[in-house]
Enzyme design. Structure first.
Site, PDB file in Angstrom:
ATOM      1  N   CYS A   2       0.829  -1.204   0.000  1.00  0.00           N
ATOM      2  CA  CYS A   2       0.000   0.000   0.000  1.00  0.00           C
ATOM      3  C   CYS A   2       0.862   1.252   0.000  1.00  0.00           C
ATOM      4  O   CYS A   2       2.064   1.193   0.223  1.00  0.00           O
ATOM      5  CB  CYS A   2      -0.879   0.037   1.243  1.00  0.00           C
ATOM      6  SG  CYS A   2      -1.820  -1.466   1.466  1.00  0.00           S
ATOM      7  N   GLY A  28      -1.357   0.904  -4.766  1.00  0.00           N
ATOM      8  CA  GLY A  28      -2.601   0.275  -4.343  1.00  0.00           C
ATOM      9  C   GLY A  28      -3.768   0.865  -5.100  1.00  0.00           C
ATOM     10  O   GLY A  28      -3.913   2.091  -5.144  1.00  0.00           O
ATOM     11  N   ASN A 102       1.305   0.041   5.803  1.00  0.00           N
ATOM     12  CA  ASN A 102       1.776  -0.647   4.603  1.00  0.00           C
ATOM     13  C   ASN A 102       2.596  -1.839   5.066  1.00  0.00           C
ATOM     14  O   ASN A 102       3.539  -1.681   5.827  1.00  0.00           O
ATOM     15  CB  ASN A 102       2.642   0.305   3.758  1.00  0.00           C
ATOM     16  CG  ASN A 102       3.420  -0.418   2.649  1.00  0.00           C
ATOM     17  OD1 ASN A 102       4.503   0.005   2.276  1.00  0.00           O
ATOM     18  ND2 ASN A 102       2.882  -1.486   2.122  1.00  0.00           N
ATOM     19  N   GLY A 103       2.200  -3.022   4.616  1.00  0.00           N
ATOM     20  CA  GLY A 103       2.944  -4.212   4.995  1.00  0.00           C
ATOM     21  C   GLY A 103       2.001  -5.346   5.301  1.00  0.00           C
ATOM     22  O   GLY A 103       0.826  -5.318   4.904  1.00  0.00           O
ATOM     23  N   TYR A 258      10.047  -3.533  -8.888  1.00  0.00           N
ATOM     24  CA  TYR A 258       8.727  -3.294  -9.459  1.00  0.00           C
ATOM     25  C   TYR A 258       7.896  -2.221  -8.756  1.00  0.00           C
ATOM     26  O   TYR A 258       7.333  -1.347  -9.398  1.00  0.00           O
ATOM     27  CB  TYR A 258       7.940  -4.613  -9.482  1.00  0.00           C
ATOM     28  CG  TYR A 258       6.462  -4.458  -9.757  1.00  0.00           C
ATOM     29  CD1 TYR A 258       6.000  -4.055 -11.009  1.00  0.00           C
ATOM     30  CD2 TYR A 258       5.511  -4.701  -8.762  1.00  0.00           C
ATOM     31  CE1 TYR A 258       4.633  -3.906 -11.269  1.00  0.00           C
ATOM     32  CE2 TYR A 258       4.147  -4.549  -9.014  1.00  0.00           C
ATOM     33  CZ  TYR A 258       3.716  -4.154 -10.269  1.00  0.00           C
ATOM     34  OH  TYR A 258       2.379  -3.996 -10.515  1.00  0.00           O
TER      35      TYR A 258
HETATM   36  O1  LIG Z   1       4.212 -12.308 -14.464  1.00  0.00           O
HETATM   37  P1  LIG Z   1       3.090 -11.432 -13.987  1.00  0.00           P
HETATM   38  O2  LIG Z   1       2.276 -12.122 -12.940  1.00  0.00           O
HETATM   39  O3  LIG Z   1       2.282 -10.891 -15.109  1.00  0.00           O
HETATM   40  O4  LIG Z   1       3.731 -10.213 -13.186  1.00  0.00           O
HETATM   41  C1  LIG Z   1       4.805  -9.440 -13.658  1.00  0.00           C
HETATM   42  C2  LIG Z   1       4.343  -8.266 -14.482  1.00  0.00           C
HETATM   43  O5  LIG Z   1       3.431  -7.432 -13.713  1.00  0.00           O
HETATM   44  C3  LIG Z   1       4.000  -6.140 -13.526  1.00  0.00           C
HETATM   45  O6  LIG Z   1       3.442  -5.211 -14.457  1.00  0.00           O
HETATM   46  P2  LIG Z   1       2.157  -4.316 -14.164  1.00  0.00           P
HETATM   47  O7  LIG Z   1       1.249  -4.401 -15.310  1.00  0.00           O
HETATM   48  O8  LIG Z   1       1.565  -4.665 -12.845  1.00  0.00           O
HETATM   49  O9  LIG Z   1       2.699  -2.829 -13.988  1.00  0.00           O
HETATM   50  P3  LIG Z   1       3.636  -1.867 -14.849  1.00  0.00           P
HETATM   51  O10 LIG Z   1       2.762  -1.175 -15.844  1.00  0.00           O
HETATM   52  O11 LIG Z   1       4.180  -0.939 -13.817  1.00  0.00           O
HETATM   53  O12 LIG Z   1       4.717  -2.640 -15.510  1.00  0.00           O
HETATM   54  C4  LIG Z   1       5.470  -6.307 -13.801  1.00  0.00           C
HETATM   55  O13 LIG Z   1       6.046  -5.100 -14.277  1.00  0.00           O
HETATM   56  C5  LIG Z   1       5.490  -7.372 -14.884  1.00  0.00           C
HETATM   57  O14 LIG Z   1       5.230  -6.807 -16.138  1.00  0.00           O
HETATM   58  N1  LIG Z   2      -0.191  -3.960   0.740  1.00  0.00           N
HETATM   59  C1  LIG Z   2      -0.309  -3.562   1.978  1.00  0.00           C
HETATM   60  O1  LIG Z   2       0.524  -2.860   2.520  1.00  0.00           O
HETATM   61  C2  LIG Z   2      -1.536  -4.079   2.684  1.00  0.00           C
HETATM   62  C3  LIG Z   2      -1.762  -3.611   4.108  1.00  0.00           C
HETATM   63  C4  LIG Z   2      -2.663  -4.562   4.877  1.00  0.00           C
HETATM   64  N2  LIG Z   2      -2.015  -5.827   5.104  1.00  0.00           N
HETATM   65  C5  LIG Z   2      -3.980  -4.747   4.126  1.00  0.00           C
HETATM   66  O2  LIG Z   2      -4.211  -5.798   3.574  1.00  0.00           O
HETATM   67  O3  LIG Z   2      -4.751  -3.829   4.078  1.00  0.00           O
HETATM   68 MG   LIG Z   3       4.894  -4.619 -16.047  1.00  0.00          MG
END
Ligand SMILES: O=P(O)(O)OC[C@H]1O[C@H](OP(=O)(O)OP(=O)(O)O)[C@H](O)[C@@H]1O
Ligand SMILES: NC(=O)CC[C@H](N)C(=O)O
Ligand SMILES: [Mg+2]
Length: 505
Positions: A2, A28, A102-103, A258
């Site tokens: 988050c 998020g 967050n966490g 990422y």
């Molecule tokens: O193997 P997967 O399960 O598909 O996960 C990995 C992919 O998901 C993320 O992209 P995302 O579309 O979430 O965001 P981005 O636009 O920031 O790259 C990441 O950058 C990879 O492209």
């Molecule tokens: N990604 C997160 O940081 C999630 C915070 C918390 N564990 C929730 O599920 O709301």
């Molecule tokens: Mg991606």
């Protein structure tokens, strides 16, 4: 993963919190919320499912009055996506306390029991964050005096650290007192402190990433240290203290791969520079290990958008053209943090499309930051072939992800990970590429460490299965796998929708 924000100012903070949340939206997309404290020491809260711009409308801004407040964007890692688990959370005792987190906590079940039996506190949801808030409230209440000073606040945080396990970066507000920020003893999740001078007075801000400080004109002061708590009274006195035993910075390496935005700095690391180094290491590995096909590669194409900077560096190293062969639909959010596999799968096609001239008759090297479930890569490769690519090669700037995450990334089961129990060749076959290469973990760590040599260790559990907190058992992993796989999540979802206590249409 988050996004959290806290601002303690001298004039209305609602707009700054809103703006900060907008630039943290990538952390998020499921729910958003803001809480402020008004002049009469009342909390003003708005939270709901949806993106920040949908959840917080003009009418809500009008009621979010006050010079101090918290904000949250949620990517659920516990409980469900239901609004009953959206943040900020609130408890009325002691004083009135609200918190954003967050966490992810790894001893929630035990905490829930302890809270009920020893503290006689009831938590209505399955949110670990609501438990955390109640644990903190319990320790503040145990001090048992009317005016809490900084030592009392820090003592309550010390007790909280002793009770809770897992990853957490939090900001809380206590009526009549001030704002409290704290980070887990390993600093798994990020948290920064910023300040801004307004009419000769200092305003303070906490945020998950520095990009939020930039957006609202706060200057970066420093990262909150692992295990440290910072307490700022409503009249502007700042106190800080190390509140955990054996704190040691070991940030989650996936933030750099990422999660975080490239224009952020986390723990002294420019996320952008770390990604460029990732490209450098991976480019060199490709040059070394793929000498047989190197000449054949016509073009380097990123999978937008997190991998863009990595792919550009690889193109430089390999001395090949870099082309944005995929166009990203700017109105579709991030795929990986969507809640179910069907939604994730559908979103890839809506989000990305090919410029066919960049593929037709060419041997292409596609670059992504990571391959997690393979949702993106499988479809991207198909699209590249449909656009006329001759050979499709694929490079991942992160190593094979084979283990669940328990600290705030929703990857609860090994089974859903494409690299689980598979060799590189098997993964290549599954996603349909001619050749596939992964970054080595040592190179990934080095790419980040080049920006801050003081980081001795990372939480890299998704690659190694070694959990930095040292307390994750196979039984625990089995339990969360059963609880949080896509099937059981759906069931919890429908149950949790009925748990809303503060119901608002
Ligand atoms: O193997 P997967 O399960 O598909 O996960 C990995 C992919 O998901 C993320 O992209 P995302 O579309 O979430 O965001 P981005 O636009 O920031 O790259 C990441 O950058 C990879 O492209
Ligand atoms: N990604 C997160 O940081 C999630 C915070 C918390 N564990 C929730 O599920 O709301
Ligand atoms: Mg991606």
């Amino acid at each position: 993963m988050c996004g959290i924000v806290g601002i303690l100012g001298h004039s209305s903070v609602n707009q700054s919190i809103y703006d900060a949340l907008i630039v943290l939206q990538h952390r998020g997309q499921d729910a958003a919320g803001i809480v402020t404290v008004d002049e009469e020491d009342r909390f003003r809260l708005r939270k709901a499912n949806g993106l920040v711009s949908d959840v917080i409308q003009q009418k809500h801004m009008l009621r979010l009055q006050g010079n101090a407040g918290l904000g949250h964007v949620r990517y659920p890692t516990a409980g469900s996506s239901s609004v009953s688990e959206a943040q900020p959370f609130y408890v009325n005792y002691p004083y009135g306390l609200t918190l954003v987190h967050n966490g992810n906590l790894t001893n929630s079940e035990e905490l829930k029991q302890k809270l009920f039996q020893s503290a006689r506190r009831h938590v209505n949801t399955n949110s670990d964050s609501e438990l955390l808030l109640n644990i903190l409230a319990y320790h503040l209440e145990q001090i048992n005096k009317y005016d809490l000073d900084e030592d009392d606040i820090f003592y309550a945080i010390q007790r909280t650290h002793k009770d809770i396990r897992g990853g957490y970066a939090c900001v809380a507000m206590l009526i009549g007192h001030g704002m409290i920020a704290f980070r887990d003893p390993f600093g798994i999740r990020p948290l920064v402190l910023g300040k801004r001078e307004e009419k000769g007075k200092t305003e303070y801000m906490f945020a998950s990433e520095t990009v939020a400080l930039d957006a609202v004109g706060f200057e970066f002061v420093r990262d909150v240290n692992p295990g440290e708590a910072i307490y700022i009274t409503f009249d502007g006195q700042l106190y800080s203290k190390q509140c955990a035993d054996n704190a040691k910075l070991s940030p989650c390496i996936f933030e750099f791969v990422y999660f975080a935005r490239p224009d952020s700095y986390i723990d002294g690391v420019s996320v952008y520079a770390a990604r460029v180094h990732m490209g450098e290491f991976l480019g060199k590995k490709i040059a070394q290990e793929w000498s047989d096909v190197l000449d054949e590669i016509d073009v380097i194409i990123p999978v937008p958008e997190t991998s863009n900077d990595i792919a550009l560096r690889i193109a430089n190293i390999l001395n090949k053209p870099y082309r944005q062969g995929f166009v990203k639909n700017r109105y579709v959010g991030r795929t990986f943090i969507m809640p179910g596999q069907t939604q994730r799968r559908n979103s890839v096609r809506r989000k990305l499309n090919t410029i066919s001239s960049e593929f037709k008759g060419k041997n292409v090297l596609l670059v992504d930051d990571s391959i997690v479930r393979g949702t993106t890569s499988e479809q991207i490769v198909e699209m590249a072939r449909a656009a006329g690519a001759k050979k499709v090669y694929f490079a991942s700037a992160a190593p094979e992800i084979r283990y669940p995450n328990v600290y705030g990334i929703d990857m609860p089961t090994s089974q859903e990970l494409i690299a689980y129990n598979r060799t590189t060749e098997e993964i290549a076959n599954l996603i349909g590429v001619d050749k596939l290469i992964f970054q080595d973990l040592s190179a990934l760590e080095e790419a980040v460490r080049q920006e801050n040599s003081a980081i001795e260790s990372f939480d890299a559990s998704v690659f190694t299965g070694e959990y930095i907190t040292g307390d994750i058992t196979t039984e625990y992993l089995d339990k969360i796998a059963a609880l949080r796989n896509d099937g059981s999540k759906k069931k919890q979802e429908s149950e949790a929708t009925n748990l809303e206590i503060y119901s608002e249409a």
